[in-house]
Design a protein around this motif. Structure first.
Motif, short mmCIF file in Angstrom:
data_model
loop_
_atom_site.label_atom_id
_atom_site.label_comp_id
_atom_site.label_asym_id
_atom_site.label_seq_id
_atom_site.Cartn_x
_atom_site.Cartn_y
_atom_site.Cartn_z
N ASN A 342 81.07 35.94 90.09
CA ASN A 342 82.64 36.61 91.00
C ASN A 342 81.55 38.15 91.28
OD1 ASN A 342 84.51 37.61 91.85
ND2 ASN A 342 85.88 38.42 90.20
N ASP A 343 81.38 38.75 92.10
CA ASP A 343 80.52 39.86 92.69
C ASP A 343 81.61 40.68 93.36
OD1 ASP A 343 79.14 41.99 93.07
OD2 ASP A 343 77.57 41.11 94.78
N ALA A 344 82.89 41.65 92.35
CA ALA A 344 83.49 42.59 92.82
C ALA A 344 83.30 43.33 93.17
CB ALA A 344 84.57 42.31 91.81
N ARG A 345 84.06 44.69 93.87
CA ARG A 345 83.15 45.69 93.94
C ARG A 345 83.24 46.44 93.22
NH1 ARG A 345 87.80 48.01 99.24
NH2 ARG A 345 87.43 46.18 100.51
N VAL A 346 83.75 46.35 91.55
CA VAL A 346 83.44 47.40 90.24
C VAL A 346 82.70 46.05 89.60
CG1 VAL A 346 85.20 49.48 91.50
CG2 VAL A 346 85.89 47.43 89.72
N GLN A 347 82.28 46.32 88.89
CA GLN A 347 81.24 45.91 87.83
C GLN A 347 82.85 45.32 86.99
OE1 GLN A 347 78.30 47.59 85.66
NE2 GLN A 347 79.88 49.34 84.86
#
Length: 453
Positions: A342-347
């Motif tokens: 899952n590549d979200a907006r924040v790490q």
């Protein structure tokens, strides 16, 4: 069990027939590794023996066995039907005839033999399970447009409905802090309704290609935690295309697209769009193996209850496998595994996740309560491992979150009529985490009436 153990050699022929279906449904080819010339000579000798004494059941059985090994299913059918003429009380032979007619594509005859094979009350559970798988496949092949539907409504109780931590000691800005007791784990009841509709449309091109569509929905209303009230709709559709129907039957590829919408706490919370593809192998009815990959775009929306939800927006890549089939003594198994990123907006909302779930099912027919009544027991266990890409500075700027969830439970489904039943499920889960904020346990149980067709 008298009827099912009277002719032990027949079980060997049945095992061969059922195993042979792993090589395809239609083509009648000699089994690998056999001496074709010797078998053909034996087949002719047995045929002459049967001509002299048609009531010789041993010769008829051996002739069916040899003919099946040669891929001569018509000859095998003739011998087995001759056995039934002299002794109709042979349900194993009826089962074998069902398999042979299925392989030849004579589905109506196959269905008739399968149904007659399980009329006896002492029919073993594993035989009923095999027949059910074949009948389901026959129904699919005889009906170009099929719709199946399952729905349930009822109540659910959870000891940790709010997914709160086990204790009040948590981390905030990298320091220990005491959480107000109202935010630790709390129990709650909720009402729910869920349903799944699956439609298969045969494209009629003689290859076995079809268009599959699945629509699922879930609705819940909580007693205390109304911010968890959920409305969910999920749609997935795409063709299932036979890869090599002549030389490798049972193999298919399925590209698909899907969409999901979620309202949480009465507000629009999540929308997702998905595209993927899978390759499946169905060696025989009741068995299935599938691997696939999908990519999803998830858009989260901030709400009053979830003001930072948009941090989770991003792309999710998932590889998965599905597999299932029969075990011994009437048990069946099903396994599911995934690997996703899952590549979200924040790490601190991005993660790599691995899951594995295993299910067992056993169905016991209850003829004393009616012809349609049965109970299915389904124990299950699963594990989830998630590694987050970086620490959340609001919780602990030096420790990245890693969760390990274990779950175990059992489901019970009681079929009262052909379409009406009652289902219950109990599950216990626990999460170990590098951060105490996410360590928790939960026990849940749900139950309610079911409808299916």
């Amino acid at each position: 069990m008298r009827l099912w153990t009277r002719h032990a050699p027949i079980a060997a022929l049945l095992a061969f027939l059922l195993g042979a279906t792993c090589h395809g449904y239609v083509h009648a080819q000699p089994a690998q590794g056999v001496d074709i010339v010797a078998l053909k000579k034996e087949q002719e000798v047995l045929f002459q023996r049967i001509l002299k004494n048609p009531a010789d059941l041993d010769a008829s059985f051996r002739h069916a066995e040899v003919s099946t090994a040669l891929g001569d299913f018509e000859a095998a059918i003739g011998s087995l039907e001759r056995m039934l003429f002299f002794n109709p009380d042979l349900p194993r032979v009826r089962l074998e005839l069902g398999v042979l007619y299925f392989r030849l594509g004579s589905y109506e005859l196959s269905k008739a033999y399968f149904e007659s094979a399980i009329t006896a009350p002492d029919t073993p559970a594993e035989v009923r399970a095999k027949v059910a798988a074949y009948l389901a496949e026959i129904n699919k092949r005889l009906n170009p447009s099929q719709l199946t539907f399952f729905a349930q409504t009822g109540a659910r109780y959870q000891t940790n409905a709010n997914a709160g931590p086990d204790g009040s000691l948590v981390r905030v800005f990298g320091f220990d802090a005491t959480l107000d007791r109202q935010f630790v784990r709390q129990p709650d009841w909720n009402w729910f309704a869920q349903g799944v509709a699956h439609h298969v449309l045969d494209l009629g091109n003689q290859r076995g290609d079809a268009w599959e569509t699945t629509i699922g929905a879930y609705l819940s209303r909580h007693d205390r935690f109304t911010r968890l009230d959920t409305n969910l709709v999920d749609v997935q559709t795409g063709p299932r295309l036979a890869l090599l129907p002549e030389s490798a039957p049972g193999w298919s590829v399925r590209p698909y697209v899907g969409a999901t919408a979620v309202h949480l706490g009465g507000e629009y919370y999540l929308s997702a769009r998905t595209a993927g593809a899978s390759i499946a192998w169905v060696p025989s009815p009741g068995w299935s193996f599938e691997v696939g990959y999908e990519r999803s775009r998830r858009d989260y929306h901030n709400t009053d209850d979830y003001p930072t939800a948009q941090e989770q927006t991003g792309m999710v890549d998932t590889g998965y496998f599905l597999a299932g089939g029969p075990l011994l003594l009437g048990w069946n198994w099903f396994a599911r595994g995934t690997i996703s990123h899952n590549d979200a907006r924040v790490q601190w909302q991005s993660y790599k996740q691995r899951t594995l779930d295993l299910y067992l099912t056993y169905t016991l027919v209850l003829p004393m309560l009616g012809p349609e009544r049965a109970i299915t027991i389904a124990p299950f266990a699963g594990i989830l491992d998630a590694d987050y890409d970086g620490p959340d500075p609001l919780i602990d700027p030096n420790i990245a979150r890693r969760d390990l969830e274990r779950r175990i439970g059992i489901g019970i489904d009681l079929q009262l009529t052909k379409n009406i039943g009652f289902s219950a499920r109990f599950q216990q889960s626990e999460i170990e985490s590098t951060l105490p904020n996410y360590e928790m346990e939960n026990r849940s149980v749900y139950f309610g009436p079911t409808v299916r067709f």
